[in-house]
Scaffold this active site. Structure first.
Site, PDB file in Angstrom:
ATOM      1  N   HIS A  92       9.240   5.716  -5.925  1.00  0.00           N
ATOM      2  CA  HIS A  92       8.931   7.206  -6.247  1.00  0.00           C
ATOM      3  C   HIS A  92      10.338   8.241  -6.241  1.00  0.00           C
ATOM      4  O   HIS A  92      10.293   9.131  -7.038  1.00  0.00           O
ATOM      5  CB  HIS A  92       7.934   7.724  -4.971  1.00  0.00           C
ATOM      6  CG  HIS A  92       6.903   6.775  -4.756  1.00  0.00           C
ATOM      7  ND1 HIS A  92       6.191   6.144  -5.823  1.00  0.00           N
ATOM      8  CD2 HIS A  92       6.061   6.524  -3.682  1.00  0.00           C
ATOM      9  CE1 HIS A  92       5.305   5.424  -5.353  1.00  0.00           C
ATOM     10  NE2 HIS A  92       5.080   5.721  -3.947  1.00  0.00           N
ATOM     11  N   ASP A  96       9.108   1.167   0.055  1.00  0.00           N
ATOM     12  CA  ASP A  96       7.902   1.633   0.082  1.00  0.00           C
ATOM     13  C   ASP A  96       7.861   2.937  -0.866  1.00  0.00           C
ATOM     14  O   ASP A  96       7.140   3.208  -1.888  1.00  0.00           O
ATOM     15  CB  ASP A  96       7.428   1.935   1.283  1.00  0.00           C
ATOM     16  CG  ASP A  96       5.924   2.256   1.247  1.00  0.00           C
ATOM     17  OD1 ASP A  96       5.285   1.806   0.354  1.00  0.00           O
ATOM     18  OD2 ASP A  96       5.520   3.382   1.917  1.00  0.00           O
ATOM     19  N   SER A 134     -13.596 -10.509  -5.407  1.00  0.00           N
ATOM     20  CA  SER A 134     -14.253 -11.995  -4.974  1.00  0.00           C
ATOM     21  C   SER A 134     -15.501 -11.499  -4.143  1.00  0.00           C
ATOM     22  O   SER A 134     -16.206 -12.538  -3.832  1.00  0.00           O
ATOM     23  CB  SER A 134     -13.366 -12.642  -4.266  1.00  0.00           C
ATOM     24  OG  SER A 134     -12.732 -11.725  -3.010  1.00  0.00           O
TER      25      SER A 134
END
Ligand code: BG6
Length: 459
Positions: free
Chosen positions: A232, A227, A46
């Protein structure tokens, strides 16, 4: 549509953002240096800038990562770059995008955007007729629980086939993580002991010696479990635990990994410890009285023939004493050594794969020193033996551009991993405080009761 044709255009949504600055430009530069890039790159964001400004941001970002910038290489990269400014929720942007794309027929759209925009962007791309032969890569997080991951999958699938979606988990691009498959199955010495007959427990540690820093508002809504564990660490565990793939087909590897996930029952909340480091509440963007965990430790089981009865302990945390990520297999003990002057039980052997930093493999043996047995490490550092690997984003971008999907998370795996952690999201136990620079709350140690405790990582 063939999804393994190389892309003829890379479109990066969010080119002026954090990820691009820290990772993407550098990865593109390194690919350019290796002569592995061969399409134009269109950045979308943007910000009201032009291509010249984008090029200068790219140069600055690459230099800031510590890369030694070769002007000729950078000039080739800069040549590929162009920029389109606009609002990704506005139809008009996609008309202009279609024009900019010109003759490109096999674009890779890489969404380095907040996940709430994945759906809208993909729908706009679809409505503008831009996705027929496209691939779309999305960054994590993919959902925030099982229901939202399913919803997002369903939304993307209304526009895209599964083969067109590349879910990025940068751990899957790490060289030592990829090595797991080869180390395990190319070496009988490892393959033969890699199961419940020889292994008594698996410990996986992901420790970071820094806090949440400037990511307070992102992190506070997420926490350590979402997270890094759901994605992971469970992805790493799948590679540690899977059966050997039977062909080079990328879906075969992903099938083997998902079989592991299917064998993992939802984690029992009694086997879950959450911690928060002292001072976390003062991080800008963190809510007053936040109960978000910055540390997590848990125990899970893999209920299949190879692993039944072998507990897997995972821990991950911020503000711990070291930065280190490793996988550690603790082997069973030998029988008592009756031929020693003081017959004794010997420390169990351990096999350690260090993922970060400085990847390598260590095998801990016992040997006689004087009149007692002492642990003796045998170790190999991959950088010394195997040379410098591709960096995770370099590899993943290259694979995304060439249509190799093996290192991207598939829908079924993403949903399985959310299923496994869902009970912990539904009924999170209270957080324990821990001092910065410690190994988390003591309760994390209690999880290993009856087993060898958390081992100091290989540093
Ligand atoms: C990211 C997490 O996915 O992985 C971060 O959002 C974490 O919180 C990071 O620090 C760790 O990645 P790496 O490659 O530095 O180990």
């Amino acid at each position: 549509m063939s999804t393994s044709e190389p892309a003829d255009l890379l479109v990066i949504f969010g080119i002026t953002g954090d990820l691009a600055r820290k990772m993407t430009f550098r990865a593109l530069y390194r690919l350019e240096r290796r002569k592995l890039l061969d399409c134009p790159i269109l950045g979308v964001a943007s910000d009201d800038i032009g291509t010249a400004e984008l090029v200068s941001q790219a140069r600055e970002a690459i230099t800031a990562t510590g890369e030694d910038l070769d002007d000729a290489v950078f000039a080739r990269l800069a040549e590929r770059l162009s920029y389109l400014s606009g609002d990704v929720t506005d139809d008009a942007l996609y008309h202009r995008l279609a024009q900019k794309m010109g003759q490109a027929r096999r674009p890779l759209f890489y969404l380095e955007m907040p996940p709430s925009l994945f759906g809208p962007i993909v729908e706009h791309l679809g409505a503008a007729g831009l996705v027929d032969r496209a691939r779309v890569a999305v960054e994590k997080p993919f959902g925030h629980d099982l229901a939202s991951a399913r919803e997002l999958n369903a939304r993307l699938h209304r526009v895209l086939a599964e083969e067109q979606i590349l879910r990025v988990d940068h751990f899957l691009g790490k060289e030592p993580v990829i090595e797991l498959e080869y180390l395990r199955f190319a070496n009988l010495a490892l393959a033969e002991i890699w199961d419940r007959r020889s292994v008594s427990a698996v410990q996986i540690t992901m420790a970071e010696d820094f806090g949440v820093e400037d990511r307070g508002s992102f992190y506070d809504a997420v926490g350590a479990l979402r997270d890094v564990v759901q994605n992971h660490l469970l992805q790493v565990l799948a590679l540690v635990a899977m059966e050997p793939p039977t062909s080079a087909d990328g879906d075969e590897l992903r099938d083997k990994k998902v079989e592991v996930f299917r064998a993992i029952p939802p984690i029992d909340v009694a086997h879950y410890v959450r911690g928060q480091y002292d001072g976390y509440a003062d991080v800008p963007g963190v809510a007053d009285g936040s109960q978000t965990e910055t540390f997590t430790a848990l125990r899970l089981e893999i209920d299949n023939w190879r692993w039944a009865g072998v507990p897997v302990f995972l821990r991950a945390g911020k503000a711990l004493p070291e930065r280190v990520t490793e996988v550690r297999l603790v082997l069973r003990r030998t029988p008592r050594l009756a031929f020693l002057p003081h017959p004794t039980r010997v420390a169990p052997n351990q096999i350690v794969l260090r993922i970060d930093p400085d990847p390598g493999l260590q095998v801990q043996l016992s040997a006689l020193a004087g009149d007692t047995l002492r642990p003796v490490p045998l170790q190999s550092l991959f950088s010394e033996q195997l040379g410098e690997p591709l960096r995770p984003y370099e590899r993943l971008l290259h694979n995304a551009l060439t249509g190799d999907r093996a290192l991207f998370a598939r829908q079924d795996a993403v949903e399985e991993t959310w299923r496994i952690v869902q009970p912990l999201l539904d009924a999170p136990p209270p957080v324990h405080r821990y001092p910065r620079g410690s190994w988390g709350p003591p309760a994390a140690g209690d999880l290993l009761h009856g087993h060898l405790g958390w081992q100091p990582p290989w540093l």
